[in-house]
Design a protein around this motif. Structure first.
Motif, PDB file in Angstrom:
ATOM      1  N   VAL A   8      37.098 -13.589  14.103  1.00 52.71           N
ATOM      2  CA  VAL A   8      37.869 -13.660  12.862  1.00 52.71           C
ATOM      3  C   VAL A   8      37.524 -12.449  12.005  1.00 52.71           C
ATOM      4  O   VAL A   8      36.348 -12.171  11.761  1.00 52.71           O
ATOM      5  CB  VAL A   8      37.584 -14.958  12.085  1.00 52.71           C
ATOM      6  CG1 VAL A   8      38.390 -14.995  10.798  1.00 52.71           C
ATOM      7  CG2 VAL A   8      37.895 -16.173  12.938  1.00 52.71           C
ATOM      8  N   LEU A   9      38.550 -11.737  11.572  1.00 55.55           N
ATOM      9  CA  LEU A   9      38.373 -10.571  10.697  1.00 55.55           C
ATOM     10  C   LEU A   9      39.291 -10.727   9.488  1.00 55.55           C
ATOM     11  O   LEU A   9      40.480 -10.991   9.651  1.00 55.55           O
ATOM     12  CB  LEU A   9      38.683  -9.262  11.423  1.00 55.55           C
ATOM     13  CG  LEU A   9      37.892  -8.961  12.701  1.00 55.55           C
ATOM     14  CD1 LEU A   9      38.684  -9.420  13.924  1.00 55.55           C
ATOM     15  CD2 LEU A   9      37.584  -7.478  12.817  1.00 55.55           C
ATOM     16  N   VAL A  10      38.740 -10.561   8.298  1.00 55.58           N
ATOM     17  CA  VAL A  10      39.521 -10.649   7.069  1.00 55.58           C
ATOM     18  C   VAL A  10      39.758  -9.237   6.549  1.00 55.58           C
ATOM     19  O   VAL A  10      38.810  -8.456   6.382  1.00 55.58           O
ATOM     20  CB  VAL A  10      38.789 -11.492   6.009  1.00 55.58           C
ATOM     21  CG1 VAL A  10      39.632 -11.594   4.740  1.00 55.58           C
ATOM     22  CG2 VAL A  10      38.485 -12.889   6.556  1.00 55.58           C
ATOM     23  N   THR A  60      36.852  -6.770   5.345  1.00 56.60           N
ATOM     24  CA  THR A  60      35.940  -7.236   4.292  1.00 56.60           C
ATOM     25  C   THR A  60      34.995  -8.325   4.774  1.00 56.60           C
ATOM     26  O   THR A  60      33.955  -8.535   4.171  1.00 56.60           O
ATOM     27  CB  THR A  60      36.740  -7.764   3.091  1.00 56.60           C
ATOM     28  OG1 THR A  60      37.578  -8.858   3.518  1.00 56.60           O
ATOM     29  CG2 THR A  60      37.617  -6.660   2.502  1.00 56.60           C
ATOM     30  N   GLN A  61      35.360  -9.023   5.821  1.00 58.46           N
ATOM     31  CA  GLN A  61      34.504 -10.118   6.303  1.00 58.46           C
ATOM     32  C   GLN A  61      34.793 -10.361   7.780  1.00 58.46           C
ATOM     33  O   GLN A  61      35.943 -10.287   8.220  1.00 58.46           O
ATOM     34  CB  GLN A  61      34.765 -11.398   5.498  1.00 58.46           C
ATOM     35  CG  GLN A  61      33.829 -12.548   5.855  1.00 58.46           C
ATOM     36  CD  GLN A  61      34.110 -13.787   5.011  1.00 58.46           C
ATOM     37  OE1 GLN A  61      35.002 -13.768   4.155  1.00 58.46           O
ATOM     38  NE2 GLN A  61      33.363 -14.859   5.240  1.00 58.46           N
ATOM     39  N   VAL A  62      33.745 -10.626   8.552  1.00 64.40           N
ATOM     40  CA  VAL A  62      33.884 -10.932   9.976  1.00 64.40           C
ATOM     41  C   VAL A  62      32.909 -12.046  10.334  1.00 64.40           C
ATOM     42  O   VAL A  62      31.953 -12.310   9.596  1.00 64.40           O
ATOM     43  CB  VAL A  62      33.596  -9.691  10.862  1.00 64.40           C
ATOM     44  CG1 VAL A  62      34.598  -8.580  10.609  1.00 64.40           C
ATOM     45  CG2 VAL A  62      32.166  -9.193  10.661  1.00 64.40           C
ATOM     46  N   ASN A  63      33.158 -12.679  11.460  1.00 67.84           N
ATOM     47  CA  ASN A  63      32.213 -13.657  11.975  1.00 67.84           C
ATOM     48  C   ASN A  63      31.420 -13.034  13.125  1.00 67.84           C
ATOM     49  O   ASN A  63      31.777 -11.950  13.634  1.00 67.84           O
ATOM     50  CB  ASN A  63      32.926 -14.933  12.405  1.00 67.84           C
ATOM     51  CG  ASN A  63      33.816 -14.717  13.617  1.00 67.84           C
ATOM     52  OD1 ASN A  63      34.198 -13.587  13.916  1.00 67.84           O
ATOM     53  ND2 ASN A  63      34.157 -15.785  14.307  1.00 67.84           N
ATOM     54  N   MET A  78      47.877 -12.820  13.633  1.00 62.68           N
ATOM     55  CA  MET A  78      47.577 -12.415  12.264  1.00 62.68           C
ATOM     56  C   MET A  78      48.326 -13.335  11.307  1.00 62.68           C
ATOM     57  O   MET A  78      49.444 -13.767  11.604  1.00 62.68           O
ATOM     58  CB  MET A  78      47.970 -10.957  12.034  1.00 62.68           C
ATOM     59  CG  MET A  78      47.369  -9.991  13.049  1.00 62.68           C
ATOM     60  SD  MET A  78      47.816  -8.260  12.783  1.00 62.68           S
ATOM     61  CE  MET A  78      46.800  -7.871  11.372  1.00 62.68           C
ATOM     62  N   SER A  79      47.697 -13.646  10.167  1.00 62.38           N
ATOM     63  CA  SER A  79      48.328 -14.536   9.190  1.00 62.38           C
ATOM     64  C   SER A  79      47.997 -14.060   7.784  1.00 62.38           C
ATOM     65  O   SER A  79      47.045 -13.314   7.559  1.00 62.38           O
ATOM     66  CB  SER A  79      47.847 -15.982   9.393  1.00 62.38           C
ATOM     67  OG  SER A  79      46.452 -16.077   9.182  1.00 62.38           O
ATOM     68  N   VAL A 123      44.489 -12.086   7.801  1.00 62.61           N
ATOM     69  CA  VAL A 123      43.400 -12.653   8.592  1.00 62.61           C
ATOM     70  C   VAL A 123      43.758 -12.454  10.064  1.00 62.61           C
ATOM     71  O   VAL A 123      44.827 -12.867  10.505  1.00 62.61           O
ATOM     72  CB  VAL A 123      43.184 -14.149   8.287  1.00 62.61           C
ATOM     73  CG1 VAL A 123      42.088 -14.719   9.182  1.00 62.61           C
ATOM     74  CG2 VAL A 123      42.817 -14.350   6.828  1.00 62.61           C
ATOM     75  N   VAL A 124      42.868 -11.800  10.810  1.00 63.23           N
ATOM     76  CA  VAL A 124      43.105 -11.489  12.218  1.00 63.23           C
ATOM     77  C   VAL A 124      42.238 -12.412  13.065  1.00 63.23           C
ATOM     78  O   VAL A 124      41.037 -12.560  12.811  1.00 63.23           O
ATOM     79  CB  VAL A 124      42.773 -10.023  12.535  1.00 63.23           C
ATOM     80  CG1 VAL A 124      43.059  -9.704  14.012  1.00 63.23           C
ATOM     81  CG2 VAL A 124      43.566  -9.089  11.630  1.00 63.23           C
ATOM     82  N   LEU A 125      42.863 -13.037  14.070  1.00 65.28           N
ATOM     83  CA  LEU A 125      42.141 -13.910  14.997  1.00 65.28           C
ATOM     84  C   LEU A 125      42.296 -13.357  16.404  1.00 65.28           C
ATOM     85  O   LEU A 125      43.405 -13.160  16.898  1.00 65.28           O
ATOM     86  CB  LEU A 125      42.685 -15.335  14.927  1.00 65.28           C
ATOM     87  CG  LEU A 125      42.104 -16.327  15.952  1.00 65.28           C
ATOM     88  CD1 LEU A 125      40.598 -16.498  15.716  1.00 65.28           C
ATOM     89  CD2 LEU A 125      42.815 -17.669  15.872  1.00 65.28           C
TER      90      LEU A 125
END
Length: 409
Positions: A76-78, A86-89, A135-136, A145-147
């Motif tokens: 997950v990438l924001v 800005t944020q990843v898991n 992407m959503s 948000v990229v999955l």
């Protein structure tokens, strides 16, 4: 003098009366204000308590979401509104690289994504892993948000299942194959047995040797077709110009059409139409269709190729001939392995064509033709949007307007 003092006393009495009434009103207003302050303090305390409760719930939810992101099997990438991460898991850093936050998503794609895309909705990483991408919109805030989901295991399982299906099909068709092998084999054995006859003249013996060679070549073709069919979906992906593929097709098919006084019509291809797939595999599919067309048409075979560029990154190719066409009764079986209407056929030609097209992420289907002959529609993926071409089907009067050229061979 006494009158003046009396007036002053009355004035002071009235002033004290007004003052007393104002004092009572002020006292009452102060009490009302105290009551209102008390109510406001209680409401503020309740609101503060509710806010703290909401914040606590949000914090708990954020912790849960954070743990969920850590446990998710997908990356997950924001992204913000500028496309910056800005944020990843943790899975995103494991799948791509550490330290993704602060980098541009476009740069990360260039560094890790293979330019030759896989199936629709999926991409291949340079590391060789297959991932699906979606992407959503995150909601009120700008960005995305990229999955990314690793589907490499699914690809391997799909390939294994396809191979198992093909092996099962081969098992079901073994009787038909044995029958097709038996005929040329028995014929070759009959001719070879006649070689021992001393009464056979040298010219006759040479003729029989030629027949034996024809039978052996037929058996070799059947074995090669079987190997190509069982190989199925294993294709190497490359990027090449469609113009080069059709030029190679023209060079190979020219000698055969020359012997039949036939003709070939190809479209004028613009240089920047690029195809993704296995070039040799696709060339074999086109040659297989041409071979079927020549066998059906015979003398004066006429083969036409037309192109239509569609909007979703795929090119559609219409492949038509002037043969006998395909009867309505057997149209649903022409791609079935070992189905043939010719005694000398293996029944694997169109099955191999379909297998090759599907292996290259394309599609082939038989269309209805009002002009006779057979018309196949082949859809293949492009590497870019490409120019838009329009064309009709079969031998339409629009050929002169489609920038096509005719090759008489």
């Amino acid at each position: 003098m006494p009158v003046k003092q009396a007036e002053q006393a009355q004035y002071l009495e009235e002033a004290f009366g007004v003052f007393n009434r104002m004092s009572v009103q002020l006292e009452s207003s102060y009490r009302d204000l105290e009551n209102q302050m008390s109510v406001l303090n209680r409401e503020l305390a309740a609101s503060r308590s509710e806010r703290l409760k909401t914040l606590a719930e949000k914090e708990i939810l954020a912790i849960r979401l954070g743990r969920l992101l850590e446990l998710l099997p997908g990356a997950v990438l924001v992204l913000d509104g500028e496309g910056c991460i800005t944020q990843v898991n943790p899975m995103a850093e494991e799948l791509l690289e550490p330290g993704l936050e602060g980098k541009q998503w476009f740069d990360v794609m260039k560094d890790h994504f293979n330019p030759d895309f896989g199936e629709r909705g999926e991409v291949t990483l340079i590391s060789g892993r297959h991932v699906s991408i979606s992407m959503s919109d995150p909601g009120a805030e700008p960005g995305q948000v990229v999955l990314l989901m690793d589907v490499s295991d699914e690809h391997e399982l799909k390939e294994l299942l396809n191979r198992q299906d093909r092996l099962a099909e081969m098992g079901e068709m073994s009787a038909s194959l044995a029958h097709q092998i038996r005929t040329p084999l028995a014929t070759a054995m009959l001719y070879v047995t006649s070689f021992n006859n001393e009464k056979v003249l040298p010219a006759e013996r040479q003729r029989m040797a030629g027949k034996v060679l024809e039978c052996l070549k037929h058996l070799e073709q059947m074995v090669n077709d079987m190997l190509r069919f069982t190989r199925g979906g294993k294709s190497t992906t490359e990027t090449f110009a469609l113009k080069d593929l059709l030029e190679e097709f023209r060079q190979v098919i020219e000698p055969q059409l020359f012997e039949l006084d036939g003709s070939l019509i190809l479209p004028s291809i613009i240089e920047d139409i690029q195809i993704q797939g296995d070039r040799k595999d696709l060339l074999g599919a086109f040659l297989n269709l041409a071979s079927n067309a020549i066998q059906s048409s015979g003398q004066h075979s006429h083969i036409i190729l037309e192109l239509i560029q569609v909007s979703n990154g795929f090119v559609r190719i219409l492949f038509s001939d002037n043969g006998q066409g395909i009867n309505k009764e057997i149209r649903g079986r022409i791609f079935s392995p070992f189905f043939t209407t010719r005694p000398e056929g293996t029944g694997l030609g169109l099955a191999i064509v379909q297998s090759s097209i599907i292996a290259n992420r394309g599609e082939i289907k038989l269309l209805n033709s009002s002009d006779g002959g057979a018309v196949f529609e082949i859809t293949l993926p492009l590497t870019g949007p490409g120019p838009v071409l329009t064309s009709g089907m079969g031998k339409s009067e629009n050929y002169e307007n489609k920038q096509t050229h005719t090759v008489i061979v």
